[in-house]
Motif scaffolding. Structure first.
Motif, short mmCIF file in Angstrom:
data_model
loop_
_atom_site.label_atom_id
_atom_site.label_comp_id
_atom_site.label_asym_id
_atom_site.label_seq_id
_atom_site.Cartn_x
_atom_site.Cartn_y
_atom_site.Cartn_z
N GLU A 1 0.82 -1.22 0.00
CA GLU A 1 0.00 0.00 0.00
C GLU A 1 0.85 1.26 0.00
OE1 GLU A 1 -3.91 -0.56 2.48
OE2 GLU A 1 -2.28 -1.55 3.54
N PHE A 2 2.14 1.13 0.38
CA PHE A 2 3.03 2.28 0.47
C PHE A 2 3.95 2.39 -0.75
CE2 PHE A 2 1.84 1.40 4.81
CZ PHE A 2 1.79 2.64 5.43
N SER A 3 3.67 1.67 -1.82
CA SER A 3 4.59 1.62 -2.96
C SER A 3 4.87 3.00 -3.56
CB SER A 3 4.03 0.69 -4.05
OG SER A 3 2.75 1.15 -4.48
N GLU A 4 3.91 3.90 -3.49
CA GLU A 4 4.10 5.24 -4.05
C GLU A 4 5.20 6.01 -3.33
OE1 GLU A 4 1.43 9.29 -4.96
OE2 GLU A 4 0.49 7.48 -4.14
N ALA A 5 5.53 5.58 -2.11
CA ALA A 5 6.53 6.29 -1.31
C ALA A 5 7.93 6.16 -1.90
CB ALA A 5 6.53 5.77 0.12
N SER A 6 8.17 5.16 -2.77
CA SER A 6 9.53 4.95 -3.29
C SER A 6 10.01 6.14 -4.12
CB SER A 6 9.58 3.66 -4.13
OG SER A 6 8.71 3.76 -5.24
N GLU A 7 9.11 6.76 -4.89
CA GLU A 7 9.51 7.93 -5.69
C GLU A 7 9.85 9.11 -4.79
OE1 GLU A 7 7.85 10.82 -9.30
OE2 GLU A 7 6.68 9.07 -8.67
N LEU A 8 9.08 9.28 -3.71
CA LEU A 8 9.38 10.36 -2.76
C LEU A 8 10.72 10.11 -2.09
CD1 LEU A 8 6.15 10.46 -3.06
CD2 LEU A 8 6.20 11.50 -0.78
N LEU A 9 10.97 8.85 -1.76
CA LEU A 9 12.19 8.51 -1.03
C LEU A 9 13.44 8.90 -1.81
CD1 LEU A 9 13.64 7.16 1.31
CD2 LEU A 9 13.21 4.94 0.24
N GLN A 10 13.42 8.73 -3.12
CA GLN A 10 14.60 9.04 -3.92
C GLN A 10 14.96 10.52 -3.84
OE1 GLN A 10 13.06 7.37 -7.57
NE2 GLN A 10 14.18 5.46 -7.31
N TRP A 11 13.96 11.40 -3.86
CA TRP A 11 14.24 12.83 -3.76
C TRP A 11 14.63 13.22 -2.33
CZ3 TRP A 11 15.33 15.67 -7.74
CH2 TRP A 11 14.80 15.35 -8.99
N PHE A 12 14.01 12.56 -1.35
CA PHE A 12 14.40 12.83 0.04
C PHE A 12 15.87 12.51 0.28
CE2 PHE A 12 9.82 12.46 1.63
CZ PHE A 12 9.74 13.80 1.94
N VAL A 13 16.37 11.46 -0.38
CA VAL A 13 17.77 11.08 -0.22
C VAL A 13 18.70 12.20 -0.68
CG1 VAL A 13 19.57 9.56 -1.14
CG2 VAL A 13 17.44 8.60 -0.27
N ILE A 14 18.35 12.84 -1.80
CA ILE A 14 19.16 13.96 -2.29
C ILE A 14 19.18 15.08 -1.25
CG2 ILE A 14 19.41 15.67 -4.11
CD1 ILE A 14 19.92 12.77 -4.99
N GLY A 15 18.03 15.36 -0.65
CA GLY A 15 17.98 16.37 0.39
C GLY A 15 18.80 15.99 1.61
N CYS A 16 18.81 14.70 1.95
CA CYS A 16 19.60 14.25 3.10
C CYS A 16 21.10 14.44 2.88
CB CYS A 16 19.30 12.78 3.40
SG CYS A 16 17.71 12.53 4.24
N LEU A 17 21.54 14.32 1.64
CA LEU A 17 22.94 14.62 1.34
C LEU A 17 23.24 16.09 1.66
CD1 LEU A 17 25.67 13.74 0.21
CD2 LEU A 17 24.83 14.33 -2.09
N GLY A 18 22.29 16.95 1.35
CA GLY A 18 22.44 18.36 1.69
C GLY A 18 22.44 18.59 3.19
N ARG A 19 21.69 17.79 3.93
CA ARG A 19 21.68 17.90 5.40
C ARG A 19 23.07 17.60 5.96
NH1 ARG A 19 16.83 14.47 7.96
NH2 ARG A 19 16.99 15.89 9.73
N VAL A 20 23.67 16.52 5.51
CA VAL A 20 25.00 16.15 6.00
C VAL A 20 26.01 17.25 5.68
CG1 VAL A 20 26.88 14.47 5.79
CG2 VAL A 20 24.51 13.68 5.81
N LEU A 21 25.86 17.84 4.51
CA LEU A 21 26.80 18.86 4.05
C LEU A 21 26.62 20.18 4.79
CD1 LEU A 21 29.01 19.23 1.86
CD2 LEU A 21 27.19 20.01 0.30
N SER A 22 25.39 20.52 5.14
CA SER A 22 25.11 21.86 5.66
C SER A 22 25.02 21.94 7.18
CB SER A 22 23.79 22.39 5.06
OG SER A 22 22.71 21.57 5.46
N TRP A 23 24.72 20.85 7.85
CA TRP A 23 24.51 20.92 9.30
C TRP A 23 25.73 21.41 10.07
CZ3 TRP A 23 20.87 17.52 12.61
CH2 TRP A 23 19.56 17.72 12.19
N PRO A 24 26.96 20.97 9.73
CA PRO A 24 28.11 21.53 10.47
C PRO A 24 28.17 23.05 10.38
CG PRO A 24 28.78 19.61 9.21
CD PRO A 24 27.38 19.93 8.78
N LEU A 25 27.75 23.60 9.24
CA LEU A 25 27.74 25.06 9.08
C LEU A 25 26.68 25.69 9.97
CD1 LEU A 25 27.98 25.09 5.18
CD2 LEU A 25 29.79 25.76 6.77
N GLY A 26 25.52 25.05 10.08
CA GLY A 26 24.45 25.57 10.91
C GLY A 26 24.81 25.59 12.39
#
Length: 533
Positions: A366-391
């Motif tokens: 029932e959650f299969s549609e979440a896979s497309e969202l997950l791929q874009w969230f992963v890109i954002g998470c890379l930005g989190r790792v990169l930016s959090w030390p600056l914050g």
């Protein structure tokens, strides 16, 4: 939320003798040397990361069982409840947990055992008062919150009952600030593991027995477990017999609150955006859409949480202790960024490649549609790792006004991007908005830190980004454009190759004498090292 400290940002100065027991896991003094500093980052990340691995295994079981027991609608309802309590906790907490960490870390780093003792006792007093106030506030506003969230007052009593979690959570946050401020990394990891295990047993038990009706008892049970576990470890910290009088408590707590207000405003914005996002999704789709969004967002952070958790547990207090030395702060931020990217990147690529399979494993079809969202969230998470030390640098420097401005702007930007994404791309637009947010946030934090502490990314960070960005873009293209099976094969090869490069570079950063380098060096031959400074 952008750079806010949480369990996240959200997130440790040098050891002093009288405050902690030598047998505990508090980190020793770290000399300002590149090798020692990299080793300290890896050590704290490995301790927190080890706990996260165990939590992930526990979470896989919990997530699967809860998804089966209450389905997408139940997950959506749970997400809304958590948004409500998250917002209420942020307001009630007055930022005391984060400002408390900063204050404890400063006294701890200066070797002031009396200051640490008084600050801790002040934290405990204030946590009770603010927790009681928050509980009563949520209970009083429950009818209107129910009507705003669900269009009726049918959930009034459930929301009022959740006020108990505000009180318990506030006290828990005060205890956690004590442990974090004194850099008891091992205890942080133990709290995480035992709390997760006990919480899983309690929550699954309620859902099994009561279904969706067990949701409120499960959330209260989780809050009780968290308080008991954190209190056990917090009360083991040996303190000087220095108890502040009520006048001293008021003066010290007022200072904490003045700095903490920045965290409150930021937290309100962050949890408000999370709450508004769920309302927007409910209006555009239904509560099942909220469940799908929450499932994808939750999974996306699994492979970076051990890095982000280590930043809050160890990096933030270390940075606070060096707040007057901007070159040293620059060095620490760069080292944390380099190690964070090396540790998180392979896991993020794996999540991106195997998103459809991960969704089916952790949830249901029932959650299969979440896979497309997950791929874009992963890109954002890379930005989190990169930016959090600056914050974290803004918090370490006590730049509360600048922090408020940046957090307010980017939370409003995030909400605007979500609205545009929903109108143009549907539900996947919410995750694309997350990726765009962290792209903008990273660039802006680079500019801000350039102005405030004369910060520049090191050559080591640029070297990593020079191959990670193309590798990530290629993997995303493979995942989006190729047939599912072929995408997993090609993406899997790219992920393995990237993982080997990350291990190689990690060995270079740690140096040949580090235990991990000696172990990995048996199979991997290091490439020439690129120095950061």
């Amino acid at each position: 939320m952008t750079a806010t400290l949480t369990n996240e940002p959200e997130e440790q100065s040098d050891l002093i003798g009288p405050v902690t027991d030598p047998a505990t896991d508090s980190a020793p003094d770290v000399a300002p040397q590149e090798e020692n500093s990299y080793g300290q980052i890896v050590k704290s990340s490995s301790i927190i990361g080890g706990a996260q691995v165990i939590n992930m295994a526990i979470g896989l079981v919990r997530t699967k069982l809860v998804a089966v027991l209450i389905g997408p609608s139940g997950i959506g309802l749970l997400a809304i409840y958590q948004s409500i309590t998250g917002l209420a906790s942020t307001i009630a907490g007055l930022g005391i947990n984060t400002s408390g960490v900063r204050e404890v870390a400063q006294y701890h780093g200066n070797g002031d055992a009396v200051g640490v003792a008084k600050t801790i006792r002040t934290l405990r007093r204030v946590s009770w008062f603010t927790g009681i106030a928050g509980m009563l506030l949520l209970a009083g506003l429950a009818p209107w919150i129910s009507e705003l969230s669900f269009g009726s007052r049918d959930y009034t009593w459930a929301i009022a009952a959740l006020g108990i979690t505000i009180l318990l959570g506030n006290i828990t946050a005060g205890q956690a600030a004590v442990i974090q401020g004194t850099r008891r990394i091992g205890d942080i990891a133990r709290i995480s593991v035992w709390g997760s295990l006990a919480g899983t047993i309690v929550s699954v038990g309620f859902y099994w027995a009561l279904g969706i009706d067990g949701m409120v008892p499960a959330l209260i049970g989780l809050a009780v477990i968290s308080l008991l576990v954190s209190s056990y470890y917090a009360w083991q910290i040996k303190l000087e017999s220095a108890t502040p009088n009520w006048s001293e408590t008021w003066i010290q707590s007022r200072g904490m609150i003045q700095f903490g207000i920045a965290m409150v405003i930021s937290g309100i914005m962050g949890t408000g955006v999370a709450y508004a996002t769920r309302i927007l999704i409910t209006n555009e789709f239904d509560i099942e859409g909220v469940g799908i969004y929450s499932a994808a967002f939750g999974i996306s952070g699994i492979f970076v949480q051990f890095v982000l958790g280590a930043m809050g547990a160890d990096f933030y207090p270390r940075l606070t202790a060096e707040a007057k030395d901007h070159p040293r702060m620059t060095q620490l931020i760069n080292e944390q960024t380099e190690v964070g990217l090396l540790l998180a990147f392979p896991g993020l690529l794996s999540t991106l490649v195997f998103a459809p399979w991960i969704i089916n494993l952790l949830y249901t079809s029932e959650f299969s549609e979440a896979s497309e969202l997950l791929q874009w969230f992963v890109i954002g998470c890379l930005g989190r790792v990169l930016s959090w030390p600056l914050g974290f640098s803004l918090l370490a420097n006590g730049q509360s006004r600048l922090f408020i401005v940046t957090e307010t702007f980017f939370n409003l930007l995030h909400l605007g991007l979500i609205w545009v994404g929903l109108q143009t791309m549907g539900l996947p637009g919410t995750s694309a908005a997350f990726a765009l947010l962290y792209l903008a946030y990273t660039v802006s934090m680079l500019i801000i830190n350039r102005i405030t502490i004369d910060f520049r990314w090191s050559q080591g960070v640029w070297t990593q980004l020079a191959w990670m960005v193309p590798a990530g873009a290629a993997t995303l293209a493979v995942a989006l454009l190729l047939p599912k099976t072929l995408a997993m094969i090609v993406g899997g090869v790219l992920t393995c190759f990237s993982g080997l490069i990350c291990l190689n570079q990690l060995i270079n950063q740690l140096g040949p004498e580090h235990r991990l380098s000696k172990f990995l060096g048996k199979w991997i031959r290091p490439m020439p090292k690129t120095r950061s400074f």
